[in-house]
Design a protein around this motif. Structure first.
Motif, PDB file in Angstrom:
ATOM      1  N   LEU A  22     112.687  92.361  19.636  1.00  0.00           N
ATOM      2  CA  LEU A  22     112.169  91.588  20.781  1.00  0.00           C
ATOM      3  C   LEU A  22     110.738  91.128  20.505  1.00  0.00           C
ATOM      4  N   GLU A  29     111.650  84.951  23.405  1.00  0.00           N
ATOM      5  CA  GLU A  29     111.847  85.796  24.582  1.00  0.00           C
ATOM      6  C   GLU A  29     111.133  85.190  25.791  1.00  0.00           C
ATOM      7  N   TYR A 117     116.618  96.760  29.071  1.00  0.00           N
ATOM      8  CA  TYR A 117     116.154  95.378  28.900  1.00  0.00           C
ATOM      9  C   TYR A 117     116.601  94.516  30.084  1.00  0.00           C
ATOM     10  N   ARG A 121     114.040  92.593  32.644  1.00  0.00           N
ATOM     11  CA  ARG A 121     114.072  91.120  32.714  1.00  0.00           C
ATOM     12  C   ARG A 121     114.449  90.650  34.120  1.00  0.00           C
TER      13      ARG A 121
END
Lengths: 270, 274
Positions: A22, A29, A117, A121
Motif C-alpha cells: 500500500l 491509493e 483495510y 477506507r
C-alpha cells in the motif's frame, strides 16, 4: 504453542506485506480513496433532487448507506480475490504456497488485511460523507448497524475465497470473472434501490446475496432506529451463511490448488 | 543458524531425497491449434541422495529439470512414482516436507516494488522466523555474497538481476532448509558473483549440513560443486554418476559428455545455443 506462534507470525507477515505494498503504491491509493469519497458524495447528491425536508434526508442517508456498505463489501471481496491475482502477477505464488503453513493461515492473513483495510477506507469515506451532507442521525441505532457490518464480513470473506479460485486457475480470465461476480452482486443486492425495483425474473438472485440482508438491516438500524435485539436474527443468519461459505470457499480453494499442482498451472517451464 | 518455531524429526538412516519411478506429463496446445497433446516432461526418473551430497542436474532447455525440482518442492504432484524428502512423501506429508526444504528458481520472484528487506520479512514470516533474527542473518548472508547492506533498503526492481538472485539465495537460506533446491541459481550472474555464489553453496553444505540439488547449464559449475551429476534429456536421465566416471566413459570433458549423451555434437550444441 510453537505452532500457534508460527502461524500467527505468518498471518502478521501477510498483513505487513500488504501494508508495505500500500505504501509503495501510495499515489494510486490516494487516487482510489479520493474517487471513493467523490463516488459516495455523487450518489448521496441524487437525494438532493427531492424537495427539502425529512424525505430528502431519508433518501440521502439511504443512498449514503448503500455507497458506504458497497465500498466496504467490495473492498473485502476484491482484496481477498485479488491477493492470488497479485501473487501470480509478481511470480511469488510458488514461494508463498511452498511455505510450511496451512492454507487456512495464508487465507486468514489475506482476510485479516482485507477487513482492516476495508474498515479504514470506509471510515474515510464516512467522514467525507458526514462533513459534506450534515445529515441528522438522531435516533439511529449505530451499534446495531456496526454489529451487522461486522457480521456481514464473514459471508463476504467466504465469497471472496471462492472468487480467489478463479485467478488461481487462470491469471487473466480469472481476474475478469471476479469483476463479473462483483458486478452481479452490485446489481441484485439493492445497494442503491429497493429489491422491488428489480425485474421479477432476477429478484431470486437477491435472496442469495448476503449483501441484500446487510443493507436491509443496516438501513433499518440507521433510518428507523431498529433496536439491536431486532437485528440479531439477521446477524445470526449472516453469521450462519458465513459459517457455510467460509469452509466451502476454503474447500474449493484447496481443490483448485490441488488441480493447479496436478496440471502445472501455478507455473511451469523446463 | 536461525531456529525455526517448529522442528521436524528426521528419521535416522533415511536418505535426504528418494525419487522412485517418477513421471509427469502435461497437456499442451499450440496457439491456434484445437487439439491438445500430451507432453511427458519427466519420464520414469529414480534417484537417491544421501545427506550432505550435492547433486547436479544438467540438461538442455525444456528437458524436465525444473519440473523435477518442482515435484521435489511440493509444487507439482507426480502422475506416477514417489518423491520422499527425509522419508516424508511430498504429497502425503506436504507441510513437513516444506519445513525441510527451500528453493531458488531461475527467475528471482519478488514483489518488485518492495525492498529486499520487506520481501525477506514477508518470506521468513511465512516460515515463522522472527523478523529481527531474519534481518540480522540476511545482512550476514548478503555481506558474504558481496551485496552491500544499503541495497536491502532499495526496491527490488532497482537491483540488477545478479543482485536480485543473491537476495533470492538469502531468502532460501534464512529458513534453514535441510534440503536446498537450486534451479539455475547462477544464471545471469557475472563471473565474480557466480564464483561468490558457488563458494557460498559449498559453505552452506558445510555449515548447515545441507543436501543440495542444483540444476545448471554451466559445466564448470557442475564440476566444481557437484558430488554427482545427472544428465537429463527429454525427461529421462541419460546418465548419473561422478563427473570423473562420466568423463572416463563418454568424453574428455563434461561438456563433451553432455553433448554425447543428449545426441548432439559439440558443434551442433554451439549452433543451437546461438
Amino acid at each position: 504453542m510453537s505452532l500457534v506462534i508460527g502461524e500467527t507470525r505468518a498471518i502478521w507477515a501477510l498483513v505487513r506485506r500488504n501494508f508495505h505494498l500500500l505504501r509503495r503504491y501510495l499515489g494510486w491509493e490516494l487516487v482510489f480513496w479520493f474517487y471513493n469519497v467523490i463516488n459516495a458524495l455523487t450518489i448521496g447528491l441524487i437525494g438532493y433532487s427531492m424537495p427539502p425536508g425529512a424525505a430528502r434526508n431519508h433518501m440521502v442517508v439511504y443512498l449514503a448507506i448503500g455507497a458506504l456498505l458497497w465500498n466496504f463489501l467490495s473492498i473485502l471481496f476484491q482484496e481477498v480475490s485479488n491477493s492470488v491475482q497479485w501473487e501470480r502477477w509478481e511470480g511469488t505464488i510458488e514461494y508463498s504456497f511452498m511455505a510450511p503453513i496451512r492454507r487456512l493461515t495464508y487465507l486468514g492473513g489475506v482476510c485479516a488485511w482485507a477487513v482492516l483495510y476495508g474498515l479504514v477506507r470506509t471510515l474515510v469515506v464516512l467522514v467525507g460523507v458526514a462533513i459534506f451532507f450534515h445529515v441528522s442521525l438522531q435516533g439511529a441505532d449505530l451499534a446495531g448497524a456496526g454489529l451487522v457490518l461486522l457480521v456481514s464480513s464473514v459471508p463476504f470473506i467466504g465469497l471472496g475465497l471462492m472468487a480467489a479460485v478463479l485467478p488461481l486457475l487462470s491469471t487473466e480470465r480469472g481476474a475478469q470473472a471476479t469483476q463479473v461476480i462483483q458486478g452481479v452482486l452490485l446489481l441484485v443486492s439493492g445497494v442503491y434501490y429497493p429489491i422491488s425495483a428489480l425485474p421479477h425474473w432476477i429478484r431470486w438472485a437477491a435472496v442469495l446475496s448476503p449483501a441484500t440482508y446487510t443493507l436491509k438491516a443496516v438501513r433499518a438500524a440507521v433510518l428507523s432506529g431498529a433496536p439491536i435485539h431486532s437485528l440479531l436474527g439477521v446477524s445470526g443468519g449472516l453469521l450462519a451463511s458465513g459459517v457455510v461459505l467460509i469452509p466451502l470457499g476454503l474447500g474449493i480453494f484447496m481443490l483448485a490448488e490441488r488441480h493447479a499442482m496436478r496440471t502445472g498451472s501455478l507455473k511451469r517451464n523446463g | 543458524m536461525i531456529q525455526q518455531p517448529f522442528d521436524i524429526a528426521i528419521p535416522p538412516g533415511v536418505p535426504a531425497l528418494r525419487v522412485q519411478g517418477v513421471r509427469k506429463a502435461f497437456r499442451e496446445r499450440e496457439t491456434g491449434e484445437r487439439e491438445w497433446r500430451r507432453v511427458e516432461a519427466v519420464s520414469n526418473i529414480s534417484i537417491e541422495l544421501p545427506r550432505r551430497e550435492i547433486l547436479g542436474i544438467l540438461g538442455p532447455n525444456g528437458s524436465g529439470k525444473s519440473t523435477l525440482i518442482r515435484m521435489m518442492a511440493t509444487l507439482l504432484v507426480p502422475d506416477e512414482g514417489r518423491v520422499e524428502v527425509f522419508g516424508y512423501d511430498v504429497t502425503q506429508h506436504r507441510l513437513k516436507v516444506r519445513r525441510l526444504i527451500n528453493r531458488v528458481s531461475v527467475e528471482a520472484s519478488f514483489f518488485k516494488k518492495l525492498t529486499a528487506e520487506e520481501n525477506l520479512a514477508y518470506a521468513t514470516g511465512l516460515y515463522g522466523v522472527p523478523n529481527r533474527d531474519a534481518q540480522r542473518r540476511a545482512r550476514e548472508i548478503l555481506d558474504r555474497l558481496g551485496l552491500p547492506a544499503k541495497k536491502l533498503k532499495v526496491p527490488l526492481e532497482q537491483l540488477s538481476r545478479g543482485q536480485q538472485q543473491k537476495v533470492a539465495i538469502a531468502r532460501a537460506l534464512l529458513t534453514s532448509p535441510t534440503l536446498m533446491l537450486l534451479d539455475e541459481p547462477t544464471t545471469g550472474l557475472d563471473p565474480k558473483s557466480r564464483r561468490e555464489v558457488q563458494q557460498f553453496i559449498l559453505e552452506v553444505r558445510e555449515t548447515h549440513d545441507a543436501t543440495i540439488v542444483i540444476s545448471t547449464h554451466d559445466m564448470d559449475e557442475a564440476e566444481r560443486l557437484c558430488d554427482r551429476v545427472a544428465i537429463i534429456n527429454r525427461g529421462r536421465f541419460e546418465a548419473l554418476g561422478r563427473t570423473e566416471d562420466l568423463k572416463a566413459q563418454h568424453g574428455p570433458s563434461l561438456e563433451a559428455v553432455f553433448f554425447t549423451l543428449i545426441g548432439e555434437s559439440m558443434e551442433e550444441g554451439a549452433l543451437s545455443e546461438e
